[in-house]
Motif scaffolding. Sequence first.
Motif, short mmCIF file in Angstrom:
data_model
loop_
_atom_site.label_atom_id
_atom_site.label_comp_id
_atom_site.label_asym_id
_atom_site.label_seq_id
_atom_site.Cartn_x
_atom_site.Cartn_y
_atom_site.Cartn_z
N THR A 16 -0.63 -22.77 -19.25
CA THR A 16 0.48 -22.07 -19.89
C THR A 16 0.45 -20.59 -19.59
N VAL A 17 -0.74 -19.99 -19.67
CA VAL A 17 -0.89 -18.56 -19.35
C VAL A 17 -0.50 -18.30 -17.90
N SER A 18 -0.93 -19.15 -16.99
CA SER A 18 -0.60 -18.97 -15.57
C SER A 18 0.90 -19.07 -15.33
N VAL A 19 1.53 -20.05 -15.98
CA VAL A 19 2.98 -20.21 -15.81
C VAL A 19 3.72 -19.00 -16.38
N LEU A 20 3.27 -18.49 -17.54
CA LEU A 20 3.90 -17.32 -18.14
C LEU A 20 3.79 -16.11 -17.21
N LEU A 21 2.61 -15.88 -16.68
CA LEU A 21 2.43 -14.75 -15.78
C LEU A 21 3.27 -14.89 -14.52
N LEU A 22 3.32 -16.10 -13.98
CA LEU A 22 4.14 -16.33 -12.79
C LEU A 22 5.62 -16.08 -13.10
N GLY A 23 6.08 -16.61 -14.24
CA GLY A 23 7.48 -16.42 -14.62
C GLY A 23 7.82 -14.95 -14.84
N MET A 24 6.93 -14.21 -15.52
CA MET A 24 7.17 -12.80 -15.76
C MET A 24 7.19 -12.02 -14.45
N SER A 25 6.30 -12.38 -13.53
CA SER A 25 6.27 -11.70 -12.24
C SER A 25 7.56 -11.92 -11.46
N VAL A 26 8.02 -13.17 -11.41
CA VAL A 26 9.25 -13.48 -10.68
C VAL A 26 10.43 -12.74 -11.29
N CYS A 27 10.55 -12.77 -12.63
CA CYS A 27 11.68 -12.12 -13.30
C CYS A 27 11.66 -10.61 -13.08
N SER A 28 10.48 -10.00 -13.19
CA SER A 28 10.42 -8.55 -13.02
C SER A 28 10.74 -8.14 -11.59
N TRP A 29 10.27 -8.91 -10.61
CA TRP A 29 10.57 -8.56 -9.22
C TRP A 29 12.04 -8.76 -8.89
N VAL A 30 12.66 -9.77 -9.50
CA VAL A 30 14.11 -9.95 -9.30
C VAL A 30 14.86 -8.73 -9.82
N VAL A 31 14.50 -8.26 -11.01
CA VAL A 31 15.16 -7.09 -11.59
C VAL A 31 14.88 -5.84 -10.75
N ILE A 32 13.63 -5.66 -10.32
CA ILE A 32 13.27 -4.48 -9.53
C ILE A 32 14.06 -4.44 -8.22
N LEU A 33 14.11 -5.57 -7.51
CA LEU A 33 14.81 -5.60 -6.23
C LEU A 33 16.32 -5.44 -6.41
N TRP A 34 16.86 -6.10 -7.45
CA TRP A 34 18.31 -6.00 -7.71
C TRP A 34 18.70 -4.57 -8.07
N LYS A 35 17.99 -3.96 -9.02
CA LYS A 35 18.34 -2.62 -9.44
C LYS A 35 17.93 -1.57 -8.41
#
Length: 214
Positions: A16-35
């Motif tokens: 669960t911790v690994s999935v949460l970290l992976l999900g947060m990483s993907v979401c943050s990088w999507v926002v960073i690249l988009w913005k």
Amino acid sequence: MSAIDLLFKGDAVSSTVSVLLLGMSVCSWVVILWKGWLLPRALADVARSTAAFWQAPDWAQAQQAVRNFDREALVAPLVDATQVPTQGTLAAGGDRSQQLTRVLRDALHGVLHRLQAGQVLLATVGSIAPFVGLLGTVWGIYHALIGIAGAGQISIDKISGPVGEALIMTAAGLAVAIPAVLGYNILGRIIGRIEADLEGFARDLRELLLTSQP
């Protein structure tokens, strides 16, 4: 054990911790690249749109000039808001100055809300990712110690392996948090510059309309 092993071969908490970290990483990088693509473009658009507005010979051409340069629709909503009829409504109450202040404030809030999209996500990821990783580390060390105690013999090789694997979670949490924090700070500075330019334009636009009606 690699990060992939921790994801697929760990217990429920570790996975669960690994999935949460992976999900947060993907979401943050999507926002960073988009913005990271959007905000420099928006900053240039605001500068060109406001310059074109003030260089136009009349109101109609000023509106058209803004639309030609305002690809992200940041300046046009401010200009258009001043032309919305309010007769017969409570919005028509007060003098011209109060009406303009109200419509420009509302339009500015709407534009800034779009600019701020994703910033809360980056701030949240940057704040909680290290603690999520630390939870995985604590849980992994706990299970490592249980396994060592059950083995009956304690040696450095039996301790270093499981504990090192658990510490991967801490590194993963930092790897997720650091880009999110940097992205939040860098993007926030660009948003602040755009916000200052828009507020200045709204103030100047209000003063223009108080002295002349297009």
